[in-house]
Design a protein around this motif. Structure first.
Motif, mmCIF file in Angstrom:
data_model
loop_
_atom_site.group_PDB
_atom_site.id
_atom_site.type_symbol
_atom_site.label_atom_id
_atom_site.label_comp_id
_atom_site.label_asym_id
_atom_site.label_seq_id
_atom_site.Cartn_x
_atom_site.Cartn_y
_atom_site.Cartn_z
ATOM 1 N N SER A 169 6.053 -3.262 10.390
ATOM 2 C CA SER A 169 6.196 -1.999 10.108
ATOM 3 C C SER A 169 7.595 -1.725 10.259
ATOM 4 N N LEU A 170 8.111 -0.759 9.209
ATOM 5 C CA LEU A 170 9.524 -0.187 9.205
ATOM 6 C C LEU A 170 9.645 0.643 10.397
ATOM 7 N N VAL A 171 8.662 1.368 10.623
ATOM 8 C CA VAL A 171 8.810 2.234 11.744
ATOM 9 C C VAL A 171 9.006 1.543 13.224
ATOM 10 N N ASP A 172 8.253 0.405 13.237
ATOM 11 C CA ASP A 172 8.683 -0.300 14.598
ATOM 12 C C ASP A 172 9.931 -0.838 14.567
ATOM 13 N N VAL A 173 10.569 -1.208 13.321
ATOM 14 C CA VAL A 173 12.052 -1.549 13.161
ATOM 15 C C VAL A 173 12.953 -0.515 13.562
ATOM 16 N N GLY A 194 0.771 -1.157 0.285
ATOM 17 C CA GLY A 194 0.039 -0.044 0.004
ATOM 18 C C GLY A 194 0.870 1.396 0.127
ATOM 19 N N GLY A 195 1.785 1.282 -0.408
ATOM 20 C CA GLY A 195 3.017 2.288 -0.558
ATOM 21 C C GLY A 195 3.174 2.992 0.823
ATOM 22 N N SER A 196 3.265 2.344 1.766
ATOM 23 C CA SER A 196 3.268 2.614 3.198
ATOM 24 C C SER A 196 4.542 2.064 3.980
ATOM 25 N N ASP A 197 4.830 2.231 5.068
ATOM 26 C CA ASP A 197 6.151 1.727 5.800
ATOM 27 C C ASP A 197 5.694 0.354 6.063
ATOM 28 N N VAL A 198 4.831 -0.169 5.772
ATOM 29 C CA VAL A 198 4.679 -1.859 5.783
ATOM 30 C C VAL A 198 5.009 -2.670 4.779
ATOM 31 N N VAL A 199 5.918 -3.726 5.122
ATOM 32 C CA VAL A 199 6.614 -4.738 4.218
ATOM 33 C C VAL A 199 6.066 -6.256 4.446
ATOM 34 N N THR A 200 6.203 -6.969 3.379
ATOM 35 C CA THR A 200 6.023 -8.251 3.692
ATOM 36 C C THR A 200 6.828 -9.121 2.876
ATOM 37 N N GLY A 201 7.086 -10.444 3.351
ATOM 38 C CA GLY A 201 8.053 -11.215 2.715
ATOM 39 C C GLY A 201 8.301 -12.348 3.474
ATOM 40 N N LYS A 202 9.473 -13.108 3.147
ATOM 41 C CA LYS A 202 9.784 -14.487 3.812
ATOM 42 C C LYS A 202 10.663 -14.356 4.803
ATOM 43 N N GLY A 231 2.815 -1.175 14.213
ATOM 44 C CA GLY A 231 2.866 0.228 14.053
ATOM 45 C C GLY A 231 2.903 1.140 15.277
ATOM 46 N N LYS A 232 2.822 0.179 16.311
ATOM 47 C CA LYS A 232 2.453 0.958 17.669
ATOM 48 C C LYS A 232 3.876 0.855 18.665
ATOM 49 N N GLY A 233 4.997 0.589 17.824
ATOM 50 C CA GLY A 233 6.292 0.534 18.592
ATOM 51 C C GLY A 233 6.642 -1.026 18.849
ATOM 52 N N PRO A 234 7.899 -1.276 19.141
ATOM 53 C CA PRO A 234 8.547 -2.264 19.558
ATOM 54 C C PRO A 234 7.936 -2.779 20.608
ATOM 55 N N PRO A 242 6.763 -6.389 16.202
ATOM 56 C CA PRO A 242 5.262 -7.025 15.893
ATOM 57 C C PRO A 242 5.515 -7.404 14.692
ATOM 58 N N SER A 243 4.838 -8.590 14.503
ATOM 59 C CA SER A 243 4.717 -9.091 12.980
ATOM 60 C C SER A 243 3.473 -10.069 12.791
ATOM 61 N N ARG A 244 2.749 -9.846 11.716
ATOM 62 C CA ARG A 244 1.702 -10.551 11.336
ATOM 63 C C ARG A 244 2.200 -11.928 10.624
ATOM 64 N N TYR A 245 1.218 -12.676 10.657
ATOM 65 C CA TYR A 245 1.451 -14.140 9.958
ATOM 66 C C TYR A 245 2.732 -14.574 9.933
#
Length: 283
Positions: A251-255, A88-96, A172-175, A239-242
C-alpha cells in the motif's frame, strides 16, 4: 538454459514467468521459464512442485551455438519481466522486487524530509541483503553508527487461508515497528529503547502503525546490531503480500507513513538520547 537462484526464490512462483537476461555486452534477451509439460507427467509428478533443477529458461533457440550468438553465457543474470501496476484503482500496487526497492524509496523520501536534526543522519542503500546481509556489514563497519534503523518489507499475511491470529501485519494499517524477527527470534531482537522511541514518535504525530513479531526472515538490522562493539538497532517495516515473488503487493499509504516516521525519528532524536543508549547499566 539451466539456472540457479540468487537469494530466496520459491519454485512455486517460477513456472511460466517471463524473464529478461542481461548479456555481458549489455543487450537484453527475453525468455520464459518452462519445465516438462503437464500432459506427459506421471500422476505423482502432477502433485509436486517442480524443483529448480527441472526447470529451464527458453529463449527460442534451437542449439547451444544459437544461444551463444545471442550473447548469453554462464554468469548472465535473469530478472522477472514485470511492470509496477496499480490494483483496483486504489493506493495498492504490485510489481517485482518491491522487496526492497520500496525500502529505498522510503529512505529517499524520508531523507528529503529530515529537518532540524541534531545528530548526523546517514542514508545507505545496501546490496546483497538477500545473500548474507553483506552490504550492510561493510557499510556499518565504515560508518560506525551509534543507532541504526533498517527499512524493509515484512509479511502482510492478511490473506485468504491464514487465520487472523497468524497475521504478522495487515496491508494499509501503517508501517510496522519490529520487536523481533527470525525463527525463534534468531534474527533481530530490536533494541527496546529504539523500538519504544519509534512507537513514541508514531503516537505523538498520529502516524498509523503496527507492532510486529515476525516468525521468519530478517533484515540488515540483524548484522548492523553486531557491528564492532554493538549498535542499538531497530526496523521500520512496510507490510507486503507475496514477498519474494514477481507480484509483491504494498500500500502506498503505508509507504508514505513509513517515510514520515523515518523522517520524524531522524529529526527528533537528540545527541543526549543517543549517548544514553551507550551508557545503560544492567543491575
Amino acid at each position: 538454459i539451466r539456472f540457479q537462484p540468487i537469494g530466496g526464490v520459491s519454485e512455486r512462483v517460477l513456472l511460466g514467468q517471463r524473464v529478461l537476461i542481461k548479456t555481458r555486452d549489455g543487450k537484453v534477451v527475453r525468455g520464459v521459464i518452462g519445465s516438462k509439460p503437464p500432459h506427459i507427467m506421471k500422476p505423482e509428478e502432477l502433485k509436486q512442485v517442480p524443483e529448480i533443477k527441472d526447470m529451464y529458461i527458453d529463449v527460442g533457440a534451437s542449439s547451444k551455438e544459437e544461444v551463444e550468438r545471442l550473447g548469453v553465457g554462464v554468469g548472465c543474470v535473469a530478472v522477472f519481466e514485470r511492470d509496477l501496476a496499480f490494483l483496483g484503482g486504489s493506493d495498492v500496487v504490485t510489481g517485482k522486487a518491491i522487496d526492497d526497492r520500496v525500502g529505498v524509496a522510503t529512505m529517499i523520501e524520508g531523507f528529503k524530509a529530515v529537518d532540524g536534526n541534531e545528530v548526523d543522519v546517514y542514508a545507505v542503500a545496501t546490496v546483497q541483503e538477500e545473500v548474507g546481509l553483506k552490504g550492510a556489514r561493510v557499510a556499518a563497519y565504515s560508518i560506525t553508527p551509534d543507532v541504526a534503523v533498517a527499512l524493509d518489507v515484512t509479511i502482510a499475511s492478511d490473506v485468504a487461508g491464514v487465520p487472523e491470529q497468524e497475521w504478522v501485519t495487515q496491508l494499509g494499517k501503517g508501517p510496522a515497528i519490529k520487536v523481533v524477527d527470525g525463527r525463534a527470534a534468531t534474527g533481530l531482537i530490536a533494541h527496546p529503547a529504539v523500538r519504544d522511541k519509534l512507537i513514541e514518535v508514531a503516537r505523538q504525530y498520529g502516524i498509523p502503525h503496527q507492532v510486529e513479531v515476525a516468525p521468519g526472515g530478517t533484515t540488515d538490522a540483524s548484522i548492523i546490531a553486531l557491528n564492532k562493539e554493538g549498535v542499538p538497532a531497530a526496523t521500520i517495516s512496510i507490510p507486503s503480500r507475496y514477498i519474494h515473488s514477481p507480484v509483491e503487493v504494498v500500500s502506498l499509504v503505508d509507504v508514505v507513513n513509513a517515510a514520515k516516521l523515518t523522517a520524524l525519528f531522524s529529526s527528533k532524536i537528540t545527541s543526549e538520547w543517543v549517548t544514553s543508549l551507550a551508557r545503560r547499566v544492567l543491575k
